[in-house]
Design an enzyme around this catalytic site. Structure first.
Site, PDB file in Angstrom:
ATOM      1  N   GLY A 172       3.738  -8.709   3.539  1.00  0.00           N
ATOM      2  CA  GLY A 172       2.782  -8.544   2.443  1.00  0.00           C
ATOM      3  C   GLY A 172       3.016  -9.535   1.311  1.00  0.00           C
TER       4      GLY A 172
ATOM      5  N   LYS B 169       4.870   1.405  12.203  1.00  0.00           N
ATOM      6  CA  LYS B 169       5.893   0.423  11.819  1.00  0.00           C
ATOM      7  C   LYS B 169       7.194   0.571  12.619  1.00  0.00           C
ATOM      8  CE  LYS B 169       3.329  -1.057   8.369  1.00  0.00           C
ATOM      9  NZ  LYS B 169       3.720  -0.993   6.994  1.00  0.00           N
TER      10      LYS B 169
ATOM     11  N   GLY C 107       8.099  -0.018   0.982  1.00  0.00           N
ATOM     12  CA  GLY C 107       7.539  -0.015   2.332  1.00  0.00           C
ATOM     13  C   GLY C 107       8.292  -0.983   3.229  1.00  0.00           C
TER      14      GLY C 107
ATOM     15  N   GLU D 210      12.050  -7.794  -3.754  1.00  0.00           N
ATOM     16  CA  GLU D 210      12.311  -6.511  -3.094  1.00  0.00           C
ATOM     17  C   GLU D 210      13.779  -6.427  -2.672  1.00  0.00           C
ATOM     18  OE1 GLU D 210       9.538  -6.192   0.124  1.00  0.00           O
ATOM     19  OE2 GLU D 210       7.947  -5.435  -1.174  1.00  0.00           O
TER      20      GLU D 210
ATOM     21  N   SER E 177       0.785  -1.247   0.000  1.00  0.00           N
ATOM     22  CA  SER E 177       0.000   0.000   0.000  1.00  0.00           C
ATOM     23  C   SER E 177       0.814   1.292   0.000  1.00  0.00           C
ATOM     24  CB  SER E 177      -0.985  -0.006   1.174  1.00  0.00           C
ATOM     25  OG  SER E 177      -0.315  -0.008   2.406  1.00  0.00           O
TER      26      SER E 177
ATOM     27  N   LYS F  85      10.709  -7.135   6.286  1.00  0.00           N
ATOM     28  CA  LYS F  85       9.828  -7.008   5.137  1.00  0.00           C
ATOM     29  C   LYS F  85       9.294  -8.393   4.763  1.00  0.00           C
ATOM     30  CE  LYS F  85      11.147  -4.309   1.712  1.00  0.00           C
ATOM     31  NZ  LYS F  85       9.740  -3.881   1.561  1.00  0.00           N
TER      32      LYS F  85
HETATM   33  C1  A5P Z   1       5.791  -6.660   1.217  1.00  0.00           C
HETATM   34  O1  A5P Z   1       5.918  -7.988   1.414  1.00  0.00           O
HETATM   35  C2  A5P Z   1       6.400  -5.928   2.380  1.00  0.00           C
HETATM   36  O2  A5P Z   1       7.782  -6.029   2.354  1.00  0.00           O
HETATM   37  C3  A5P Z   1       5.877  -4.524   2.375  1.00  0.00           C
HETATM   38  O3  A5P Z   1       6.896  -3.613   2.167  1.00  0.00           O
HETATM   39  C4  A5P Z   1       5.147  -4.305   3.605  1.00  0.00           C
HETATM   40  O4  A5P Z   1       4.203  -5.311   3.833  1.00  0.00           O
HETATM   41  C5  A5P Z   1       4.550  -2.914   3.716  1.00  0.00           C
HETATM   42  O5  A5P Z   1       3.259  -2.869   3.247  1.00  0.00           O
HETATM   43  P1  A5P Z   1       2.317  -1.646   3.534  1.00  0.00           P
HETATM   44  O6  A5P Z   1       2.971  -0.425   2.990  1.00  0.00           O
HETATM   45  O7  A5P Z   1       1.050  -2.010   2.831  1.00  0.00           O
HETATM   46  O8  A5P Z   1       2.127  -1.570   5.017  1.00  0.00           O
END
Ligand code: A5P
Length: 241
Positions: free
Chosen positions: A103, A127, A87, A109, A33, A100
Protein backbone atom coordinates in the site's frame (compact mmCIF):
# COMPACT_ATOMS: atom_id res chain seq x y z
CA UNK A 1 -15.77 -12.94 -0.19
CA UNK A 2 -17.70 -9.97 -1.64
CA UNK A 3 -17.01 -6.34 -0.75
CA UNK A 4 -19.49 -6.21 2.12
CA UNK A 5 -18.14 -9.44 3.60
CA UNK A 6 -14.58 -8.16 3.22
CA UNK A 7 -15.49 -4.97 5.06
CA UNK A 8 -17.17 -6.96 7.83
CA UNK A 9 -14.05 -9.12 8.11
CA UNK A 10 -11.79 -6.06 8.43
CA UNK A 11 -14.15 -4.55 11.00
CA UNK A 12 -14.15 -7.75 13.09
CA UNK A 13 -10.35 -7.85 13.03
CA UNK A 14 -10.05 -4.16 13.91
CA UNK A 15 -12.57 -4.33 16.77
CA UNK A 16 -10.79 -7.33 18.22
CA UNK A 17 -7.37 -5.63 18.04
CA UNK A 18 -8.62 -2.37 19.53
CA UNK A 19 -9.86 -4.50 22.43
CA UNK A 20 -6.18 -4.61 23.47
CA UNK A 21 -6.04 -0.81 23.82
CA UNK A 22 -6.19 0.48 27.39
CA UNK A 23 -6.91 3.97 28.68
CA UNK A 24 -3.72 6.06 28.83
CA UNK A 25 -1.82 4.11 26.16
CA UNK A 26 0.45 5.58 23.51
CA UNK A 27 -0.17 3.63 20.34
CA UNK A 28 1.17 3.39 16.81
CA UNK A 29 -1.48 3.98 14.16
CA UNK A 30 -1.04 1.86 11.03
CA UNK A 31 -1.89 2.68 7.44
CA UNK A 32 -4.43 1.72 4.78
CA UNK A 33 -7.91 0.26 4.91
CA UNK A 34 -7.91 -2.20 7.84
CA UNK A 35 -5.73 -0.05 10.09
CA UNK A 36 -7.94 2.92 9.25
CA UNK A 37 -10.99 1.03 10.52
CA UNK A 38 -9.03 0.45 13.75
CA UNK A 39 -8.28 4.19 13.94
CA UNK A 40 -12.01 4.93 13.61
CA UNK A 41 -12.75 2.55 16.51
CA UNK A 42 -9.98 4.16 18.58
CA UNK A 43 -11.62 7.52 17.80
CA UNK A 44 -14.87 6.15 19.30
CA UNK A 45 -12.95 5.21 22.46
CA UNK A 46 -11.54 8.73 22.67
CA UNK A 47 -15.08 10.13 22.40
CA UNK A 48 -16.00 7.82 25.30
CA UNK A 49 -13.29 9.49 27.41
CA UNK A 50 -10.19 7.34 26.80
CA UNK A 51 -6.92 9.30 26.96
CA UNK A 52 -5.00 7.93 23.99
CA UNK A 53 -2.01 9.33 22.18
CA UNK A 54 -1.47 8.12 18.62
CA UNK A 55 1.74 8.04 16.60
CA UNK A 56 0.76 7.73 12.93
CA UNK A 57 2.70 5.76 10.30
CA UNK A 58 1.57 7.88 7.34
CA UNK A 59 0.21 11.30 6.41
CA UNK A 60 -3.22 9.73 5.76
CA UNK A 61 -3.35 8.08 9.18
CA UNK A 62 -2.32 11.33 10.80
CA UNK A 63 -5.05 13.26 8.99
CA UNK A 64 -7.64 10.65 9.92
CA UNK A 65 -6.58 10.52 13.58
CA UNK A 66 -6.73 14.30 13.89
CA UNK A 67 -10.19 14.40 12.27
CA UNK A 68 -11.42 11.91 14.88
CA UNK A 69 -10.07 13.92 17.82
CA UNK A 70 -7.21 11.51 18.64
CA UNK A 71 -4.20 13.30 20.13
CA UNK A 72 -1.37 12.91 17.63
CA UNK A 73 2.27 12.76 18.62
CA UNK A 74 5.64 11.64 17.30
CA UNK A 75 8.35 9.14 18.23
CA UNK A 76 10.52 12.11 19.17
CA UNK A 77 8.07 12.88 21.99
CA UNK A 78 7.13 9.25 22.72
CA UNK A 79 10.04 7.00 21.69
CA UNK A 80 8.47 3.97 23.39
CA UNK A 81 4.95 2.97 22.37
CA UNK A 82 2.66 0.55 24.19
CA UNK A 83 1.41 -1.10 21.05
CA UNK A 84 0.92 -0.60 17.34
CA UNK A 85 -2.06 -1.77 15.31
CA UNK A 86 -1.34 -2.11 11.60
CA UNK A 87 -2.41 -4.09 8.54
CA UNK A 88 -0.33 -6.40 6.37
CA UNK A 89 -0.25 -7.69 2.82
CA UNK A 90 0.75 -11.25 3.68
CA UNK A 91 0.92 -13.13 6.98
CA UNK A 92 2.76 -16.43 7.06
CA UNK A 93 1.00 -19.08 9.13
CA UNK A 94 3.15 -20.37 11.96
CA UNK A 95 5.90 -17.76 12.01
CA UNK A 96 3.53 -14.78 11.71
CA UNK A 97 6.16 -13.14 9.53
CA UNK A 98 4.74 -10.41 7.31
CA UNK A 99 5.08 -8.67 4.01
CA UNK A 100 4.07 -5.03 4.17
CA UNK A 101 4.37 -2.02 1.92
CA UNK A 102 2.19 -2.92 -1.05
CA UNK A 103 0.00 0.00 0.00
CA UNK A 104 3.02 2.30 -0.23
CA UNK A 105 3.90 2.65 3.45
CA UNK A 106 6.63 0.53 4.97
CA UNK A 107 9.59 2.48 6.35
CA UNK A 108 7.61 4.51 8.86
CA UNK A 109 5.49 1.45 9.66
CA UNK A 110 8.64 -0.51 10.48
CA UNK A 111 10.14 2.27 12.60
CA UNK A 112 6.90 2.68 14.55
CA UNK A 113 6.45 -1.09 14.97
CA UNK A 114 10.06 -1.42 16.16
CA UNK A 115 9.38 1.22 18.80
CA UNK A 116 6.37 -0.65 20.20
CA UNK A 117 6.19 -3.24 22.95
CA UNK A 118 3.53 -5.08 20.94
CA UNK A 119 2.74 -5.23 17.23
CA UNK A 120 -0.84 -6.28 16.56
CA UNK A 121 -1.76 -7.02 12.96
CA UNK A 122 -5.27 -6.73 11.53
CA UNK A 123 -6.12 -8.60 8.33
CA UNK A 124 -8.83 -10.60 6.65
CA UNK A 125 -8.39 -14.27 5.72
CA UNK A 126 -7.23 -13.41 2.18
CA UNK A 127 -3.86 -12.25 3.62
CA UNK A 128 -2.94 -15.59 5.19
CA UNK A 129 -0.32 -17.59 3.27
CA UNK A 130 1.74 -20.73 3.85
CA UNK A 131 4.84 -19.01 2.49
CA UNK A 132 5.63 -15.30 2.27
CA UNK A 133 5.79 -14.17 -1.33
CA UNK A 134 2.89 -16.39 -2.42
CA UNK A 135 0.67 -13.46 -3.37
CA UNK A 136 3.09 -10.99 -4.90
CA UNK A 137 6.28 -8.99 -4.79
CA UNK A 138 8.31 -7.66 -1.91
CA UNK A 139 8.25 -3.84 -1.73
CA UNK A 140 11.72 -2.37 -1.21
CA UNK A 141 12.10 1.34 -0.43
CA UNK A 142 15.12 2.93 -2.14
CA UNK A 143 16.83 6.30 -2.39
CA UNK A 144 15.73 8.06 -5.62
CA UNK A 145 19.34 9.11 -6.39
CA UNK A 146 20.74 6.65 -8.97
CA UNK A 147 17.93 4.17 -8.29
CA UNK A 148 18.83 2.49 -11.58
CA UNK A 149 22.16 1.35 -10.15
CA UNK A 150 20.34 -0.01 -7.08
CA UNK A 151 18.20 -2.01 -9.52
CA UNK A 152 21.38 -3.51 -11.05
CA UNK A 153 22.72 -4.46 -7.61
CA UNK A 154 19.42 -6.13 -6.72
CA UNK A 155 19.29 -7.98 -10.03
CA UNK A 156 22.75 -9.41 -9.31
CA UNK A 157 21.27 -10.78 -6.08
CA UNK A 158 18.50 -12.56 -8.03
CA UNK A 159 15.74 -10.09 -7.19
CA UNK A 160 13.54 -8.90 -10.05
CA UNK A 161 12.90 -5.25 -9.17
CA UNK A 162 10.31 -3.10 -10.91
CA UNK A 163 9.93 0.60 -10.15
CA UNK A 164 6.48 1.37 -8.76
CA UNK A 165 4.66 4.07 -10.72
CA UNK A 166 1.43 5.97 -10.11
CA UNK A 167 -1.67 5.73 -12.29
CA UNK A 168 -0.37 8.84 -14.07
CA UNK A 169 2.91 7.09 -14.88
CA UNK A 170 5.25 9.00 -12.56
CA UNK A 171 7.45 7.34 -9.93
CA UNK A 172 5.54 6.57 -6.74
CA UNK A 173 7.02 8.60 -3.88
CA UNK A 174 6.71 7.42 -0.27
CA UNK A 175 6.03 9.64 2.75
CA UNK A 176 9.78 9.53 3.34
CA UNK A 177 10.50 10.87 -0.17
CA UNK A 178 11.80 7.55 -1.52
CA UNK A 179 10.92 5.26 -4.44
CA UNK A 180 9.61 1.70 -4.17
CA UNK A 181 10.97 -1.23 -6.15
CA UNK A 182 8.56 -4.18 -6.16
CA UNK A 183 10.81 -7.23 -6.17
CA UNK A 184 9.72 -10.71 -7.11
CA UNK A 185 11.73 -13.48 -5.53
CA UNK A 186 11.86 -17.20 -5.00
CA UNK A 187 9.48 -17.79 -2.09
CA UNK A 188 11.47 -20.90 -1.14
CA UNK A 189 14.61 -18.93 -0.30
CA UNK A 190 15.73 -18.14 3.26
CA UNK A 191 14.07 -14.86 4.11
CA UNK A 192 16.39 -14.08 7.03
CA UNK A 193 19.45 -14.12 4.78
CA UNK A 194 17.60 -12.31 1.99
CA UNK A 195 16.68 -9.58 4.50
CA UNK A 196 20.31 -9.18 5.59
CA UNK A 197 21.36 -9.03 1.94
CA UNK A 198 18.88 -6.21 1.28
CA UNK A 199 20.09 -4.21 4.28
CA UNK A 200 23.64 -4.55 2.95
CA UNK A 201 22.69 -3.17 -0.48
CA UNK A 202 23.71 0.42 -1.12
CA UNK A 203 20.69 2.53 -2.04
CA UNK A 204 18.18 0.36 -0.18
CA UNK A 205 16.50 2.20 2.69
CA UNK A 206 14.25 -0.59 4.02
CA UNK A 207 12.32 -3.63 2.86
CA UNK A 208 8.81 -4.89 3.52
CA UNK A 209 9.67 -8.13 5.34
CA UNK A 210 8.63 -7.86 8.99
CA UNK A 211 10.26 -10.98 10.43
CA UNK A 212 9.62 -11.96 14.03
CA UNK A 213 7.89 -8.66 14.74
CA UNK A 214 4.15 -9.39 15.01
CA UNK A 215 2.99 -10.48 18.45
CA UNK A 216 -0.60 -11.14 17.45
CA UNK A 217 -2.56 -11.36 14.22
CA UNK A 218 -6.30 -10.71 14.35
CA UNK A 219 -7.86 -12.35 11.30
CA UNK A 220 -11.38 -11.32 10.41
CA UNK A 221 -13.82 -13.27 8.28
CA UNK A 222 -17.47 -12.74 7.33
CA UNK A 223 -18.67 -14.15 10.66
CA UNK A 224 -16.08 -13.19 13.26
CA UNK A 225 -12.41 -13.23 14.12
CA UNK A 226 -9.63 -15.57 15.15
CA UNK A 227 -6.45 -14.47 16.88
CA UNK A 228 -3.02 -16.02 16.34
CA UNK A 229 -0.23 -15.31 18.80
CA UNK A 230 3.46 -15.69 18.08
CA UNK A 231 5.27 -17.99 20.41
CA UNK A 232 7.52 -16.05 22.80
CA UNK A 233 10.60 -18.15 22.03
CA UNK A 234 13.25 -16.14 20.17
CA UNK A 235 12.66 -15.90 16.44
CA UNK A 236 14.88 -18.32 14.52
CA UNK A 237 13.93 -17.24 11.03
CA UNK A 238 11.01 -18.51 9.10
CA UNK A 239 12.77 -21.20 7.08
CA UNK A 240 15.98 -22.13 5.45
CA UNK A 241 16.80 -23.22 1.95
C1 A5P B 1 0.88 -0.41 3.63
O1 A5P B 1 1.89 -0.20 2.76
C2 A5P B 1 0.83 -1.88 3.97
O2 A5P B 1 1.90 -2.23 4.77
C3 A5P B 1 -0.52 -2.17 4.56
O3 A5P B 1 -0.40 -2.58 5.87
C4 A5P B 1 -1.19 -3.12 3.71
O4 A5P B 1 -1.18 -2.72 2.37
C5 A5P B 1 -2.58 -3.49 4.19
O5 A5P B 1 -3.55 -2.70 3.63
P1 A5P B 1 -5.08 -3.07 3.72
O6 A5P B 1 -5.44 -3.17 5.15
O7 A5P B 1 -5.75 -1.94 3.00
O8 A5P B 1 -5.26 -4.37 2.99
Amino acid sequence: MDLTEANHAKRFAAESAVGRVKDGMVIGLGSRSTAEIAIHIIGEKVKDGFQIVGVPTSHESEKLARSLGIQVSTLAEHPQLDLTIDGADEVELGSLDLIKGRGGALLREKIVASSSRQLIIVVDESKIVDRLGSHGELPVEVVPFAWQSTVLRLEKQRWKPVLRVTAEGSSYITDGGHYILDCSFDSNSSLQSRAVELHDTVGVVEHGMFLGMANEVHIGNAKGVRVLQRSTTPHQGSRST
